[in-house]
Design a protein around this motif. Structure first.
Motif, PDB file in Angstrom:
ATOM      1  N   LEU A 130       5.364   2.394  10.822  1.00 42.10           N
ATOM      2  CA  LEU A 130       3.896   2.354  10.898  1.00 42.10           C
ATOM      3  C   LEU A 130       3.272   3.116   9.731  1.00 42.10           C
ATOM      4  CD1 LEU A 130       1.829   2.828  14.120  1.00 42.10           C
ATOM      5  CD2 LEU A 130       1.155   3.933  12.017  1.00 42.10           C
ATOM      6  N   LEU A 131       3.780   4.302   9.453  1.00 43.51           N
ATOM      7  CA  LEU A 131       3.234   5.103   8.343  1.00 43.51           C
ATOM      8  C   LEU A 131       3.440   4.408   6.997  1.00 43.51           C
ATOM      9  CD1 LEU A 131       4.302   8.663   9.487  1.00 43.51           C
ATOM     10  CD2 LEU A 131       1.993   7.699   9.503  1.00 43.51           C
ATOM     11  N   LEU A 132       4.592   3.812   6.801  1.00 40.41           N
ATOM     12  CA  LEU A 132       4.844   3.086   5.559  1.00 40.41           C
ATOM     13  C   LEU A 132       3.965   1.839   5.461  1.00 40.41           C
ATOM     14  CD1 LEU A 132       8.734   3.409   5.430  1.00 40.41           C
ATOM     15  CD2 LEU A 132       7.087   4.519   3.877  1.00 40.41           C
ATOM     16  N   ALA A 133       3.740   1.175   6.582  1.00 42.48           N
ATOM     17  CA  ALA A 133       2.867  -0.003   6.594  1.00 42.48           C
ATOM     18  C   ALA A 133       1.445   0.386   6.201  1.00 42.48           C
ATOM     19  CB  ALA A 133       2.867  -0.650   7.981  1.00 42.48           C
ATOM     20  N   TRP A 134       0.997   1.550   6.648  1.00 42.31           N
ATOM     21  CA  TRP A 134      -0.370   2.016   6.386  1.00 42.31           C
ATOM     22  C   TRP A 134      -0.688   2.023   4.892  1.00 42.31           C
ATOM     23  CZ3 TRP A 134      -4.332   2.745   9.615  1.00 42.31           C
ATOM     24  CH2 TRP A 134      -5.445   3.444   9.152  1.00 42.31           C
ATOM     25  N   ARG A 135       0.321   2.327   4.079  1.00 41.77           N
ATOM     26  CA  ARG A 135       0.132   2.355   2.617  1.00 41.77           C
ATOM     27  C   ARG A 135      -0.226   0.990   2.045  1.00 41.77           C
ATOM     28  NH1 ARG A 135       5.607   5.515   0.778  1.00 41.77           N
ATOM     29  NH2 ARG A 135       5.147   7.500   1.776  1.00 41.77           N
ATOM     30  N   HIS A 136       0.216  -0.056   2.712  1.00 36.47           N
ATOM     31  CA  HIS A 136       0.058  -1.413   2.179  1.00 36.47           C
ATOM     32  C   HIS A 136      -0.954  -2.252   2.949  1.00 36.47           C
ATOM     33  CE1 HIS A 136       3.506  -0.614  -0.340  1.00 36.47           C
ATOM     34  NE2 HIS A 136       4.196  -0.263   0.722  1.00 36.47           N
TER      35      HIS A 136
END
Length: 165
Positions: A130-136
């Motif tokens: 989820l946190l990595l997705a937030w960047r994109h």
């Protein structure tokens, strides 16, 4: 010099990527589904906490979550591409593998303690995803939020069942 701005993928590539995410999530669901055959009977025999949901609720919840997981993965890929989302895609794959492992551990062989370890690792992997997705893609991250909430709930339920059984 190559631009760092991500271009929208060709429609055919985007459709193939969407299909790939759908297949990956479907494979995860099928592993869990085949291991869950007869799980209703196992679940009914367990000493459950008072707050445990009825067994019929799990299938519709997971179907909805799997759709969200697939769409979220595709949205991140569409926003960042394979190269731009390499770490995301690695963690995304890890969470699918941990997800697929839980049902056989819990229902297939009744290893509630090992299933609990798996689901705690799954919760961590989903949170990182989820946190990595937030960047994109904020939308992708928001689509993963119900999954994280459900996995955390399921981890608490797993712990309670492990303690009681």
């Amino acid at each position: 010099m190559e631009s760092s701005v991500r271009r929208t993928p060709e429609p055919g590539h985007s459709l193939m990527a969407a299909a790939a995410f759908a297949v990956a999530v479907l494979a995860t669901a099928l592993v869990g589904g085949s291991a869950a055959a007869g799980s209703g009977e196992v679940y009914a025999r367990l000493d459950l906490p008072a707050w445990a949901p009825p067994s019929w609720l799990f299938s519709p919840v997971w179907i909805a979550l799997y759709v969200l997981i697939g769409v979220a993965g595709w949205l991140v890929w569409r926003a960042a591409g394979t190269q731009g989302a390499m770490v995301f895609l690695a963690v995304y794959t890890l969470q699918l593998l941990l997800n697929a492992a839980w049902t056989p551990l819990f229902f297939g062989v009744g290893l509630y303690g090992l299933a609990f370890v798996d689901i705690v690792l799954l919760a961590v992997a989903v949170a990182v995803t989820l946190l990595l997705a937030w960047r994109h893609s904020r939308t992708a991250a928001l689509l993963l939020a119900p999954y994280l909430a459900w996995v955390c709930f399921a981890a608490a339920l797993n712990a309670a069942i492990w303690a009681a059984n």
